[in-house]
Design a protein around this motif. Structure first.
Motif, PDB file in Angstrom:
ATOM      1  N   PRO A 530      -7.579 -67.799  54.778  1.00  0.00           N
ATOM      2  CA  PRO A 530      -6.488 -67.095  54.093  1.00  0.00           C
ATOM      3  C   PRO A 530      -5.647 -68.014  53.213  1.00  0.00           C
ATOM      4  CG  PRO A 530      -6.051 -67.259  56.466  1.00  0.00           C
ATOM      5  CD  PRO A 530      -7.464 -67.670  56.244  1.00  0.00           C
ATOM      6  N   ALA A 531      -5.522 -69.291  53.601  1.00  0.00           N
ATOM      7  CA  ALA A 531      -4.773 -70.222  52.760  1.00  0.00           C
ATOM      8  C   ALA A 531      -5.455 -70.396  51.411  1.00  0.00           C
ATOM      9  CB  ALA A 531      -4.635 -71.571  53.469  1.00  0.00           C
ATOM     10  N   GLU A 532      -6.787 -70.467  51.415  1.00  0.00           N
ATOM     11  CA  GLU A 532      -7.527 -70.558  50.157  1.00  0.00           C
ATOM     12  C   GLU A 532      -7.406 -69.264  49.360  1.00  0.00           C
ATOM     13  OE1 GLU A 532     -11.483 -71.598  51.221  1.00  0.00           O
ATOM     14  OE2 GLU A 532     -11.032 -73.719  51.556  1.00  0.00           O
ATOM     15  N   ARG A 533      -7.468 -68.137  50.054  1.00  0.00           N
ATOM     16  CA  ARG A 533      -7.415 -66.841  49.378  1.00  0.00           C
ATOM     17  C   ARG A 533      -6.099 -66.646  48.650  1.00  0.00           C
ATOM     18  NH1 ARG A 533      -9.094 -61.065  52.114  1.00  0.00           N
ATOM     19  NH2 ARG A 533      -8.874 -59.797  50.231  1.00  0.00           N
ATOM     20  N   PHE A 534      -5.010 -67.151  49.244  1.00  0.00           N
ATOM     21  CA  PHE A 534      -3.690 -66.953  48.654  1.00  0.00           C
ATOM     22  C   PHE A 534      -3.148 -68.235  48.026  1.00  0.00           C
ATOM     23  CE2 PHE A 534      -4.157 -63.498  51.677  1.00  0.00           C
ATOM     24  CZ  PHE A 534      -3.703 -62.405  50.937  1.00  0.00           C
ATOM     25  N   ASN A 535      -4.077 -69.162  47.672  1.00  0.00           N
ATOM     26  CA  ASN A 535      -3.753 -70.335  46.858  1.00  0.00           C
ATOM     27  C   ASN A 535      -2.690 -71.240  47.482  1.00  0.00           C
ATOM     28  OD1 ASN A 535      -4.496 -71.694  44.457  1.00  0.00           O
ATOM     29  ND2 ASN A 535      -2.541 -71.134  43.525  1.00  0.00           N
ATOM     30  N   LEU A 536      -2.773 -71.423  48.790  1.00  0.00           N
ATOM     31  CA  LEU A 536      -1.846 -72.321  49.476  1.00  0.00           C
ATOM     32  C   LEU A 536      -2.406 -73.729  49.656  1.00  0.00           C
ATOM     33  CD1 LEU A 536      -0.507 -70.006  52.339  1.00  0.00           C
ATOM     34  CD2 LEU A 536       0.553 -70.493  50.137  1.00  0.00           C
ATOM     35  N   MET A 537      -3.681 -73.920  49.321  1.00  0.00           N
ATOM     36  CA  MET A 537      -4.323 -75.195  49.615  1.00  0.00           C
ATOM     37  C   MET A 537      -3.713 -76.395  48.881  1.00  0.00           C
ATOM     38  SD  MET A 537      -6.271 -74.748  52.055  1.00  0.00           S
ATOM     39  CE  MET A 537      -6.830 -76.442  52.047  1.00  0.00           C
ATOM     40  N   PRO A 538      -3.298 -76.270  47.625  1.00  0.00           N
ATOM     41  CA  PRO A 538      -2.699 -77.450  46.976  1.00  0.00           C
ATOM     42  C   PRO A 538      -1.496 -77.987  47.744  1.00  0.00           C
ATOM     43  CG  PRO A 538      -3.284 -75.831  45.319  1.00  0.00           C
ATOM     44  CD  PRO A 538      -3.502 -75.168  46.644  1.00  0.00           C
ATOM     45  N   ALA A 539      -0.623 -77.104  48.207  1.00  0.00           N
ATOM     46  CA  ALA A 539       0.548 -77.551  48.966  1.00  0.00           C
ATOM     47  C   ALA A 539       0.130 -78.162  50.300  1.00  0.00           C
ATOM     48  CB  ALA A 539       1.503 -76.383  49.191  1.00  0.00           C
ATOM     49  N   ILE A 540      -0.860 -77.551  50.944  1.00  0.00           N
ATOM     50  CA  ILE A 540      -1.330 -78.070  52.229  1.00  0.00           C
ATOM     51  C   ILE A 540      -1.973 -79.441  52.052  1.00  0.00           C
ATOM     52  CG2 ILE A 540      -3.041 -77.704  54.049  1.00  0.00           C
ATOM     53  CD1 ILE A 540      -2.457 -74.727  53.866  1.00  0.00           C
TER      54      ILE A 540
END
Length: 734
Positions: A530-540
């Motif tokens: 879900p993090a990839e789906r909602f584009n949270l990966m750069p921050a992570i």
């Protein structure tokens, strides 16, 4: 504040100005008509301290044949110059006086004209300040006398929800009419088509309906164009005719504006023509009251559309949820979105987009029943509550609204826009206790509808596996964001063991875990998709990079070149960010880390998906000494061809091949090929998912360089692992 405004004026600056203009003046005063000194210039050059000045017998100077405001006279060797300080009504409030040596002035016409000009300029400035001071004193006296009236406004409680808003406003208007003895107070809403009013007890208004009709038809359009206050006391005032006010009333009004400065409503006070006038103090109090009305009335409405806002809509849904738990009535909720609104804004400007938003909002409000509710949620999205409506009927209503909007032609400045909407539909059910869940379900359905194209309608049903999966993903995103905000992330690591003897003190991969709200450890397969789906990966990814470097620095490791290797994963979303390389380099320098101790793991898909940017990031980091590892190698159709293009140092063989190596000949052949090609290219290989000794032995025989998996070492908290390394270092050094 005193009765005479002259006592409230600071004359020092005027005395200083006169000293510059009249250097021959020895003394400067402000006096009464009788010559009593009110204030003296503290810089007077004479040592005499006067309490009065003799001005009797002073004659008017008339050298030019025309009387001036300057009077002068002489006594002994002293000449006296005097000029009036007048009120706005033309009355003399005081005198400005200068005393000088007669021998220096000598009565020459040029000198007297110069003095006349100087006195006239200074007196004009004093009179202007006198007028302003008098007005301020009058306002202060009036406001002091209306302290309780201001409390009447401020003490009115704000309404918590829209049902109480009308009651609160009506109470405020009733109190205003009664306490101030105004014949009528009215609050007119141009957009919401409603009127609140109260009549006073002193002299009842016998025709309130006719008066309201005149105000709505004639005055309201004018008030919407002219923001501010209007005061009409005189029956012969021409503005009465311009406004079409036929009934004999004095009028005081103030527009109530929203946060954008647009007129939301108009507050009006009326008195019979033979009653007392309205004054500036009434105008000031009405302004204060208008701000209070704005705070009460607009807190629940969106300033752009006039529809209820998200907070009010959420409150409404919460009330309906309570009702759903007590009865069988079904309520339907829609989430509506204007398709391609961003494209419209970019093509024609924000004003056109706002006009479309307002037009669609009006259409939705006009085409629904009076019992239904419409809210504007922002960014071109609307919430709709359909009373006593099931999901099937709600879908029918949504399709009807979609078709009506499609027929809408919005014109703005010569631009004609065709509009379409997408909608998600759900119901309020007794087992749901949170308005957020209802809105989330409608949003999910609307999101699914938009993925099907423009103008689509989708219902949320609990038996729809795709929508349920979407909801679970969104809930997981909320969990991720909350965990990161509360710093509930934990770094683990897993050893990457060299097959041959190595001088490396350590070689491991950094792994991320999240701690759930109940303290449980969440594995990556739960939160990374879900993090990839909602584009949270750069921050992570950035968080993991910084926390890893900080942890290594605290442990005193990775500061010496060649000491070991720390492997950190980078997602495809991060590789698409050209600023990533400079971010990492800045953190390397900040924490004093040896760059050749860092290896970044990327997948073939991630590197090729944003090829140019990814290659630029990789090359920039390699230029400062960092290494790269190609993860999950072998799953792509063109893996070997891409291997020649990507600047990597390690190849991690995909675990699906490693896991089946002993039983599957194809997997064995693939692993052997990857090892052989990698070695030919000068790259080192890592076999992951090594879960037992048999696999480790076979891979060693095949020539793999590194082993990773549960058979080699399970993931451990990073700080715990590093503490173990620190305790082993002295022994190793010996």
């Amino acid at each position: 504040m005193s009765a005479n405004p002259l006592n409230d004026i600071g004359f020092e600056r005027y005395f200083a100005l006169l000293r510059l203009l009249l250097p021959e003046a020895l003394e400067l005063y402000v006096c009464t008509l009788a010559g009593k000194v009110l204030t003296a210039d503290p810089a007077n050059r004479s040592r005499i301290r006067r309490t009065s000045v003799r001005i009797d017998g002073i004659r008017k100077y008339n050298a030019a044949g025309t009387e001036t405001r300057l009077a002068l006279g002489t006594a002994d060797d002293t000449v006296t110059f005097v000029t009036d300080i007048r009120t706005p009504a033309g009355e003399v409030a005081g005198l400005l006086v200068a005393l000088g040596q007669a021998s220096e002035v000598a009565g020459a016409r040029a000198n007297v004209e110069r003095v006349d000009a100087a006195f006239g300029a200074v007196a004009a400035c004093i009179e202007k300040e006198y007028r302003l001071t008098a007005e301020l004193n009058t306002m202060a006296q009036e406001l002091a006398g209306r302290y309780e009236e201001l409390n009447l406004v401020y003490d009115t409680e704000d309404s918590e929800d829209m049902e109480q808003e009308a009651v609160t406003l009506q109470q405020l208007i009733d109190d205003y009419a009664d306490y101030l003895d105004v014949d009528m107070v009215a609050l007119l809403y141009p957009e919401r088509e409603r009127v609140l009013y109260a009549t006073g007890k002193h002299d009842p208004v016998h025709e309130p309906g006719e008066l309201i009709r005149q105000l709505l038809n004639n005055y309201l359009p004018q008030a919407e164009r002219e923001v501010g206050c209007m005061l009409i006391n005189d029956i012969s005032d021409r503005r009465r005719d311009e406004l079409g006010l036929e009934l004999p009333y004095k009028l005081l009004s103030c527009t109530v504006t929203n946060s954008r400065g647009d007129v939301d409503s108009v507050l009006i006070c009326l008195n019979h023509i033979y009653r007392q006038d309205f004054y500036n103090s009434d105008r000031n109090l009405l302004r204060v009251m208008a701000k209070k009305v704005a705070k009460i009335a607009t807190s629940h409405y969106d300033p752009l559309t006039g529809l209820m806002n998200q907070h009010a809509f959420t409150t409404l849904l919460e009330r309906k949820l309570d009702e759903a738990g007590k009865g069988d009535a079904v309520q339907c909720v829609m989430n509506i979105d204007i398709d391609q609104l961003q494209v419209l804004n970019e093509a024609h400007g924000r004003e056109v987009g706002d006009h479309v938003i307002r037009s669609v909002g009006r259409l939705l409000r006009d085409k629904l029943r009076g019992t239904d509710s419409v809210a504007y949620l922002g960014e071109g999205r609307y919430g709709v509550l359909l009373e006593n409506c099931g999901i099937d009927e709600g879908m029918t209503v949504a399709r009807t609204l979609r078709d009506r909007v499609k027929q809408l032609r919005v014109d703005w400045g010569g631009i004609t826009c065709e509009v379409q909407i997408s909608a998600g539909v759900t119901t309020i059910e007794s087992h749901v206790h949170d308005a957020g869940e209802v809105m989330e379900a409608a949003e999910l359905a609307r999101s699914a509808a938009k993925e099907q194209g423009q103008g689509q309608i989708q219902a949320f049903r609990l038996d729809d596996e795709d929508l349920v999966a979407r909801r679970n993903s969104m809930q997981c995103v909320v969990l991720i964001q909350r965990a990161l905000r509360e710093q509930r992330q934990r770094l683990y690591c897993q050893v990457i063991q060299p097959v041959a003897a190595s001088a490396e003190l350590y070689h491991f991969e950094v792994l991320l875990r999240l701690v759930g709200e109940n303290g449980e450890i969440l594995s990556p397969d739960r939160f990374l998709p879900p993090a990839e789906r909602f584009n949270l990966m750069p921050a992570i990814d950035r968080m993991v990079v910084e926390q890893t470097l900080a942890t290594m620095a605290v442990a005193g490791l990775a500061r010496t070149p060649g000491q070991g290797m720390v492997s950190i994963n980078l997602s495809g979303q991060s590789l698409a960010d050209a600023s990533l390389a400079e971010f990492i380099i800045a953190k390397i320098r900040h924490y004093g880390i040896a760059s050749d101790c860092l290896c970044f793991e990327v997948t073939e898909t991630a590197a090729i998906g944003n090829r140019d940017t990814a290659l630029a990031v990789m090359e920039r980091l390699r230029a400062v000494g960092c290494h790269f590892s190609l993860d999950d190698f072998g799953t792509g159709l063109s893996s070997f061809s891409y291997l020649k293009e990507l600047p990597v140092d390690y190849v991690k063989i995909d675990g699906t091949f490693v896991r089946n190596l002993l039983e599957d000949k194809v997997s064995h052949a693939m692993v052997a090929s990857i090892i052989q090609v990698s070695h030919v290219m000068g790259l080192k290989t890592v076999a992951e998912y090594v879960e037992n000794a048999a696999l480790a032995e076979r891979l060693t025989q095949m020539g793999v360089d590194y082993l990773q998996g549960y058979g080699i070492g399970k993931p451990r908290p990073l700080e715990e692992f590093l503490a173990g390394l620190a305790s082993e270092r002295p022994a190793r050094a010996g």
